[in-house]
Design a protein around this motif. Structure first.
Motif, PDB file in Angstrom:
ATOM      1  N   ASN A   7      56.398  72.200  84.999  1.00 65.91           N
ATOM      2  CA  ASN A   7      56.782  72.559  86.357  1.00 65.91           C
ATOM      3  C   ASN A   7      56.858  71.279  87.196  1.00 65.91           C
ATOM      4  N   LYS A   8      58.007  71.009  87.778  1.00 62.28           N
ATOM      5  CA  LYS A   8      58.209  69.730  88.463  1.00 62.28           C
ATOM      6  C   LYS A   8      57.277  69.540  89.654  1.00 62.28           C
ATOM      7  N   ASP A   9      56.974  70.605  90.383  1.00 61.01           N
ATOM      8  CA  ASP A   9      56.065  70.471  91.527  1.00 61.01           C
ATOM      9  C   ASP A   9      54.635  70.238  91.055  1.00 61.01           C
ATOM     10  N   PHE A  10      54.194  70.981  90.056  1.00 61.97           N
ATOM     11  CA  PHE A  10      52.867  70.769  89.478  1.00 61.97           C
ATOM     12  C   PHE A  10      52.740  69.317  89.018  1.00 61.97           C
ATOM     13  N   PHE A  11      53.755  68.839  88.292  1.00 62.33           N
ATOM     14  CA  PHE A  11      53.743  67.462  87.786  1.00 62.33           C
ATOM     15  C   PHE A  11      53.638  66.471  88.941  1.00 62.33           C
ATOM     16  N   ARG A  12      54.371  66.746  90.017  1.00 67.70           N
ATOM     17  CA  ARG A  12      54.356  65.838  91.175  1.00 67.70           C
ATOM     18  C   ARG A  12      52.976  65.773  91.809  1.00 67.70           C
ATOM     19  N   TYR A  13      52.324  66.919  91.949  1.00 65.59           N
ATOM     20  CA  TYR A  13      50.997  66.942  92.579  1.00 65.59           C
ATOM     21  C   TYR A  13      49.962  66.189  91.747  1.00 65.59           C
ATOM     22  N   ILE A  14      49.969  66.400  90.450  1.00 70.39           N
ATOM     23  CA  ILE A  14      48.911  65.800  89.615  1.00 70.39           C
ATOM     24  C   ILE A  14      49.128  64.309  89.381  1.00 70.39           C
ATOM     25  N   SER A  15      50.351  63.834  89.528  1.00 71.77           N
ATOM     26  CA  SER A  15      50.643  62.427  89.229  1.00 71.77           C
ATOM     27  C   SER A  15      50.665  61.551  90.468  1.00 71.77           C
ATOM     28  N   THR A  16      50.563  62.143  91.654  1.00 72.57           N
ATOM     29  CA  THR A  16      50.573  61.371  92.893  1.00 72.57           C
ATOM     30  C   THR A  16      49.224  60.683  93.086  1.00 72.57           C
ATOM     31  N   LYS A  17      49.252  59.384  93.302  1.00 75.64           N
ATOM     32  CA  LYS A  17      48.000  58.629  93.440  1.00 75.64           C
ATOM     33  C   LYS A  17      47.436  58.725  94.859  1.00 75.64           C
ATOM     34  N   THR A  18      48.281  58.481  95.850  1.00 77.24           N
ATOM     35  CA  THR A  18      47.851  58.560  97.245  1.00 77.24           C
ATOM     36  C   THR A  18      48.920  59.262  98.067  1.00 77.24           C
ATOM     37  N   ALA A  19      48.491  59.877  99.162  1.00 76.97           N
ATOM     38  CA  ALA A  19      49.435  60.585 100.021  1.00 76.97           C
ATOM     39  C   ALA A  19      48.887  60.674 101.441  1.00 76.97           C
ATOM     40  N   LYS A  20      49.790  60.759 102.400  1.00 79.83           N
ATOM     41  CA  LYS A  20      49.383  60.998 103.784  1.00 79.83           C
ATOM     42  C   LYS A  20      49.127  62.482 103.967  1.00 79.83           C
ATOM     43  N   PHE A  21      48.015  62.784 104.645  1.00 72.09           N
ATOM     44  CA  PHE A  21      47.646  64.190 104.839  1.00 72.09           C
ATOM     45  C   PHE A  21      47.507  64.467 106.328  1.00 72.09           C
ATOM     46  N   PRO A  22      48.093  65.581 106.806  1.00 72.39           N
ATOM     47  CA  PRO A  22      48.072  65.864 108.252  1.00 72.39           C
ATOM     48  C   PRO A  22      46.674  66.176 108.771  1.00 72.39           C
ATOM     49  N   ALA A  23      46.460  65.823 110.011  1.00 70.27           N
ATOM     50  CA  ALA A  23      45.211  66.101 110.716  1.00 70.27           C
ATOM     51  C   ALA A  23      45.573  66.649 112.093  1.00 70.27           C
ATOM     52  N   PRO A  24      44.603  67.233 112.833  1.00 69.83           N
ATOM     53  CA  PRO A  24      44.916  67.734 114.180  1.00 69.83           C
ATOM     54  C   PRO A  24      45.592  66.681 115.060  1.00 69.83           C
ATOM     55  N   LYS A  25      45.232  65.414 114.840  1.00 72.46           N
ATOM     56  CA  LYS A  25      45.870  64.312 115.559  1.00 72.46           C
ATOM     57  C   LYS A  25      46.243  63.242 114.541  1.00 72.46           C
ATOM     58  N   GLY A  26      47.498  63.202 114.205  1.00 68.24           N
ATOM     59  CA  GLY A  26      47.960  62.179 113.274  1.00 68.24           C
ATOM     60  C   GLY A  26      47.810  62.587 111.818  1.00 68.24           C
ATOM     61  N   HIS A  27      47.348  61.651 110.997  1.00 67.98           N
ATOM     62  CA  HIS A  27      47.174  61.924 109.579  1.00 67.98           C
ATOM     63  C   HIS A  27      46.148  60.953 108.997  1.00 67.98           C
ATOM     64  N   TYR A  28      45.727  61.197 107.776  1.00 71.90           N
ATOM     65  CA  TYR A  28      44.875  60.263 107.052  1.00 71.90           C
ATOM     66  C   TYR A  28      45.326  60.243 105.598  1.00 71.90           C
ATOM     67  N   GLU A  29      44.816  59.316 104.837  1.00 68.76           N
ATOM     68  CA  GLU A  29      45.256  59.152 103.456  1.00 68.76           C
ATOM     69  C   GLU A  29      44.274  59.788 102.491  1.00 68.76           C
ATOM     70  N   ILE A  30      44.805  60.495 101.510  1.00 70.49           N
ATOM     71  CA  ILE A  30      43.979  61.063 100.451  1.00 70.49           C
ATOM     72  C   ILE A  30      44.387  60.407  99.131  1.00 70.49           C
ATOM     73  N   SER A  31      43.462  60.380  98.185  1.00 71.46           N
ATOM     74  CA  SER A  31      43.754  59.768  96.896  1.00 71.46           C
ATOM     75  C   SER A  31      43.369  60.718  95.772  1.00 71.46           C
ATOM     76  N   ASN A  32      43.991  60.544  94.637  1.00 74.08           N
ATOM     77  CA  ASN A  32      43.757  61.400  93.483  1.00 74.08           C
ATOM     78  C   ASN A  32      42.405  61.071  92.851  1.00 74.08           C
TER      79      ASN A  32
END
Length: 376
Positions: free
Chosen positions: A205-230
């Motif tokens: 599944n291409k979306d499943f593959f994308r989620y598990i292989s992503t190392k870091t991503a910007k994640f939304p917050a009430p004000k702005g965003h922060y970075e999450i890592s795998n």
């Protein structure tokens, strides 16, 4: 406000399901012999002759498999049933990716935001795309994201029904899901063999593959965003690593399922009930898998999913369900719902449902009576 008057017969049919909703689950009969071959029923190490044995592992149970060829290369207690911890999120993701629009925006409930254990830090004051929640689920192992996704899918009960149906379709008969996050609950289980099956289906599944292989991503917050890592450390340390998922609870101990691709073939390693510090061991098991692939007879197979079962037919005359995401719930109702126990929810549903039913029947009776008088 009612925008449409549902026919009484339809309302009666749907109301009868309100007080005790039952979700139809396709039935698949578990085979009498071990799934994947007789050798998969062994509690000890099973490895091919003519090649070196797999490196030692402290895991109570593991499977090394060639996903591309559908072959089990080695296994130890492949069908042993153990607590899966957060590796169960692979089943959560695989099930719900197929059901939820990834662009749908959701405001998580307080219940979702207050889940114990690992969390990405959801806030009931923010809205998130389902796509963001899947990243939080598979990268940060967010139990809060798991609950938010389950609630978006119609609730925990429905999600458990969907997940268990998906497990049976994959022939992952050792797997019983009781929570969307993998948090321990009596009766919940999986096996190293099942985790390999679920991972193989997810990798397709291409979306499943994308989620598990992503190392870091910007994640939304009430004000702005922060970075999450795998959380999968091998994404940074192992050549060809594509992900999948790690997990840990005190009762389950460490569990992990991961896949790497080299030379056009993908090897998956799943381990269960490990005391911890398994990253180097998994890397060695993956190396062994790549080294013996195609050089020795497999000890078992990764079975294919069963054909899609037809969903149970909707009860005649029943009204189509209306999907309401947590984001659409009025704050007052959201607060009241979070304070309810299971008992009060059930009683409330019966009382409210009964009141609406009585009102509609009375309205229907009044219309019939009025029409009868006009005909006289």
């Amino acid at each position: 406000m009612w925008t449409k008057i549902v026919p009484i017969a339809a309302f009666l049919a749907s109301a009868s399901l309100t007080s005790g909703t039952a979700y139809a689950t396709p039935t698949y009969a578990a085979p009498s012999t071990p799934v994947g071959g007789e050798a998969m029923g062994s509690r000890g190490l099973v490895s091919p002759a003519g090649v070196k044995k797999p490196p030692k592992s402290q895991a109570t149970s593991y499977v090394i498999a060639d996903v591309t060829a559908g072959q089990v290369l080695a296994a130890k207690d492949a069908h042993g049933k153990y607590l899966p911890a957060s590796t169960l999120k692979t089943l959560t993701a695989l099930t719900l990716i197929q059901k939820l629009d990834k662009d749908l925006k959701v405001r998580p409930s307080k219940n979702a935001c207050n889940q114990e254990g690992s969390a990405v830090g959801l806030s009931p004051k923010a809205t998130y795309k389902v796509d963001d929640l899947f990243k939080a689920l598979m990268m940060s192992s967010g139990n809060d994201a798991a609950m938010a996704l389950a609630e978006t899918n119609g609730g925990v009960a429905k999600t458990m029904s969907d997940m268990n149906a998906e497990a049976k379709r994959l022939q992952a008969y050792d797997t019983v899901a009781k929570t969307p996050s993998g948090l321990d609950k009596p009766g919940q289980s999986s096996s190293a063999y099942d985790l390999a099956l679920i991972a193989r289906a997810g990798l397709a599944n291409k979306d499943f593959f994308r989620y598990i292989s992503t190392k870091t991503a910007k994640f939304p917050a009430p004000k702005g965003h922060y970075e999450i890592s795998n959380h999968n450390k091998l994404l940074w340390r192992y050549e060809g690593m594509v992900g999948v998922k790690n997990g840990w609870t005190t009762k389950a101990q460490a569990s992990f399922v991961g896949a790497a691709t080299r030379g056009g073939h993908t090897i998956v390693v799943s381990i269960m009930r490990h005391q911890g510090g398994f990253w180097d061991e998994v890397a060695e098991l993956l190396d062994w898998g790549f080294s013996v692939r195609g050089k020795a007879a497999p000890v078992g197979t990764l079975v294919d999913p069963l054909p899609e079962a037809q969903a149970a037919p909707q009860q005649a005359g029943s009204a189509p369900a209306t999907k309401v995401t947590p984001a659409a719930q009025p704050p007052m109702l959201d607060t009241a719902a979070s304070a309810q126990s299971g008992y009060t929810r059930t009683v409330g549903s019966v009382v409210i449902g009964g009141g609406l039913l009585f009102g509609l029947i009375w309205l229907w009776y009044g219309i019939r009576r009025k029409r009868g008088k006009s005909r006289l």
